[in-house]
Design a protein around this motif. Structure first.
Motif, mmCIF file in Angstrom:
data_model
loop_
_atom_site.group_PDB
_atom_site.id
_atom_site.type_symbol
_atom_site.label_atom_id
_atom_site.label_comp_id
_atom_site.label_asym_id
_atom_site.label_seq_id
_atom_site.Cartn_x
_atom_site.Cartn_y
_atom_site.Cartn_z
ATOM 1 N N MET A 34 0.821 -1.199 0.000
ATOM 2 C CA MET A 34 0.000 0.000 0.000
ATOM 3 C C MET A 34 0.859 1.253 0.000
ATOM 4 O O MET A 34 1.971 1.260 0.550
ATOM 5 C CB MET A 34 -0.911 0.019 1.226
ATOM 6 N N ALA A 35 0.327 2.313 -0.592
ATOM 7 C CA ALA A 35 1.092 3.558 -0.646
ATOM 8 C C ALA A 35 0.146 4.751 -0.719
ATOM 9 O O ALA A 35 -1.010 4.615 -1.128
ATOM 10 C CB ALA A 35 2.019 3.566 -1.855
ATOM 11 N N TRP A 36 0.666 5.879 -0.323
ATOM 12 C CA TRP A 36 0.002 7.169 -0.503
ATOM 13 C C TRP A 36 0.825 7.982 -1.504
ATOM 14 O O TRP A 36 2.046 8.082 -1.372
ATOM 15 C CB TRP A 36 -0.101 7.930 0.812
ATOM 16 N N HIS A 37 0.136 8.545 -2.468
ATOM 17 C CA HIS A 37 0.735 9.441 -3.441
ATOM 18 C C HIS A 37 0.033 10.793 -3.329
ATOM 19 O O HIS A 37 -1.066 10.879 -2.769
ATOM 20 C CB HIS A 37 0.566 8.894 -4.858
ATOM 21 N N ARG A 38 0.650 11.812 -3.887
ATOM 22 C CA ARG A 38 -0.008 13.107 -3.931
ATOM 23 C C ARG A 38 0.322 13.815 -5.236
ATOM 24 O O ARG A 38 1.350 13.550 -5.856
ATOM 25 C CB ARG A 38 0.401 13.974 -2.743
ATOM 26 N N GLN A 39 -0.584 14.700 -5.603
ATOM 27 C CA GLN A 39 -0.365 15.494 -6.814
ATOM 28 C C GLN A 39 -0.854 16.911 -6.564
ATOM 29 O O GLN A 39 -2.040 17.130 -6.288
ATOM 30 C CB GLN A 39 -1.087 14.881 -8.019
ATOM 31 N N ALA A 40 0.073 17.838 -6.677
ATOM 32 C CA ALA A 40 -0.250 19.256 -6.542
ATOM 33 C C ALA A 40 -0.468 19.844 -7.933
ATOM 34 O O ALA A 40 0.065 19.318 -8.919
ATOM 35 C CB ALA A 40 0.886 19.979 -5.826
ATOM 36 N N PRO A 41 -1.218 20.929 -8.037
ATOM 37 C CA PRO A 41 -1.455 21.543 -9.347
ATOM 38 C C PRO A 41 -0.146 21.873 -10.049
ATOM 39 O O PRO A 41 0.761 22.456 -9.453
ATOM 40 C CB PRO A 41 -2.228 22.815 -8.997
ATOM 41 N N GLY A 42 -0.045 21.457 -11.316
ATOM 42 C CA GLY A 42 1.145 21.746 -12.097
ATOM 43 C C GLY A 42 2.327 20.845 -11.793
ATOM 44 O O GLY A 42 3.424 21.068 -12.337
ATOM 45 N N HIS A 43 2.131 19.849 -10.963
ATOM 46 C CA HIS A 43 3.213 18.944 -10.589
ATOM 47 C C HIS A 43 2.842 17.504 -10.930
ATOM 48 O O HIS A 43 1.663 17.163 -11.046
ATOM 49 C CB HIS A 43 3.514 19.048 -9.089
ATOM 50 N N ASP A 89 2.685 20.895 1.312
ATOM 51 C CA ASP A 89 1.998 19.598 1.382
ATOM 52 C C ASP A 89 0.619 19.650 0.736
ATOM 53 O O ASP A 89 -0.048 18.612 0.618
ATOM 54 C CB ASP A 89 1.846 19.159 2.845
ATOM 55 N N THR A 90 0.197 20.822 0.325
ATOM 56 C CA THR A 90 -1.104 20.965 -0.324
ATOM 57 C C THR A 90 -1.140 20.173 -1.620
ATOM 58 O O THR A 90 -0.282 20.349 -2.495
ATOM 59 C CB THR A 90 -1.401 22.447 -0.612
ATOM 60 N N ALA A 91 -2.126 19.286 -1.728
ATOM 61 C CA ALA A 91 -2.227 18.411 -2.903
ATOM 62 C C ALA A 91 -3.467 17.539 -2.762
ATOM 63 O O ALA A 91 -4.090 17.501 -1.694
ATOM 64 C CB ALA A 91 -0.990 17.522 -3.023
ATOM 65 N N VAL A 92 -3.778 16.835 -3.827
ATOM 66 C CA VAL A 92 -4.744 15.744 -3.730
ATOM 67 C C VAL A 92 -3.947 14.483 -3.380
ATOM 68 O O VAL A 92 -2.964 14.166 -4.044
ATOM 69 C CB VAL A 92 -5.513 15.531 -5.042
ATOM 70 N N TYR A 93 -4.384 13.805 -2.331
ATOM 71 C CA TYR A 93 -3.699 12.608 -1.865
ATOM 72 C C TYR A 93 -4.469 11.369 -2.313
ATOM 73 O O TYR A 93 -5.687 11.274 -2.106
ATOM 74 C CB TYR A 93 -3.557 12.635 -0.352
ATOM 75 N N TYR A 94 -3.739 10.447 -2.909
ATOM 76 C CA TYR A 94 -4.322 9.232 -3.451
ATOM 77 C C TYR A 94 -3.776 7.996 -2.736
ATOM 78 O O TYR A 94 -2.582 7.913 -2.449
ATOM 79 C CB TYR A 94 -4.004 9.093 -4.940
ATOM 80 N N CYS A 95 -4.636 7.061 -2.529
ATOM 81 C CA CYS A 95 -4.252 5.761 -1.983
ATOM 82 C C CYS A 95 -4.042 4.794 -3.148
ATOM 83 O O CYS A 95 -4.810 4.801 -4.120
ATOM 84 C CB CYS A 95 -5.364 5.259 -1.071
ATOM 85 N N LYS A 96 -3.004 3.989 -3.034
ATOM 86 C CA LYS A 96 -2.699 3.012 -4.084
ATOM 87 C C LYS A 96 -2.426 1.654 -3.464
ATOM 88 O O LYS A 96 -1.754 1.551 -2.437
ATOM 89 C CB LYS A 96 -1.468 3.457 -4.869
#
Length: 117
Positions: A34-43, A89-96
């Motif tokens: 299991m992992a947590w990923h994140r994606q910020a705008p423009g990144h 740390d602002t981003a959308v955080y996704y579980c994988k």
């Protein structure tokens, strides 16, 4: 097929804490990496933390000492405890979830984390 549902995101001030949860539609969480990923705008999306079937954990350098990944097999849930949050740390955080057996990856829809005063 594994479905993942994240929760726990929100707006927090710098220095604050949040705990994200990811609940899986499987009773075999112990068989998944299991992992947590994140994606910020423009990144690009980046991996923040992972926990392997062996329980070994790894973290992105910028979150070491602040974030902790853990799992509760009985609840089919993985957590990401985030302390001393920063605006970066602002981003959308996704579980994988990754199945070593099938080679498949499964993703949740994400939860927004915003760190701002």
């Amino acid at each position: 097929q594994v479905q993942l549902v994240e929760s726990g995101g929100g707006l927090v001030q710098p220095g604050g804490s949040l705990r994200l949860s990811c609940t899986a539609s499987t009773s075999n969480l112990s068989l998944l990496n299991m992992a947590w990923h994140r994606q910020a705008p423009g990144h690009q999306r980046e991996e923040v933390a992972r926990i392997a079937v062996t329980s070994r954990t790894n973290y992105l350098d910028s979150v070491k000492g602040r974030f902790t990944i853990s799992r509760d097999i009985r609840k089919n849930t993985v957590y990401l405890q985030m302390n001393n949050l920063k605006p970066d740390d602002t981003a959308v955080y996704y579980c994988k979830a990754h199945s070593s057996r099938s080679g498949q990856d499964y993703w949740g829809k994400g939860t927004q984390v915003t760190v701002s005063s």
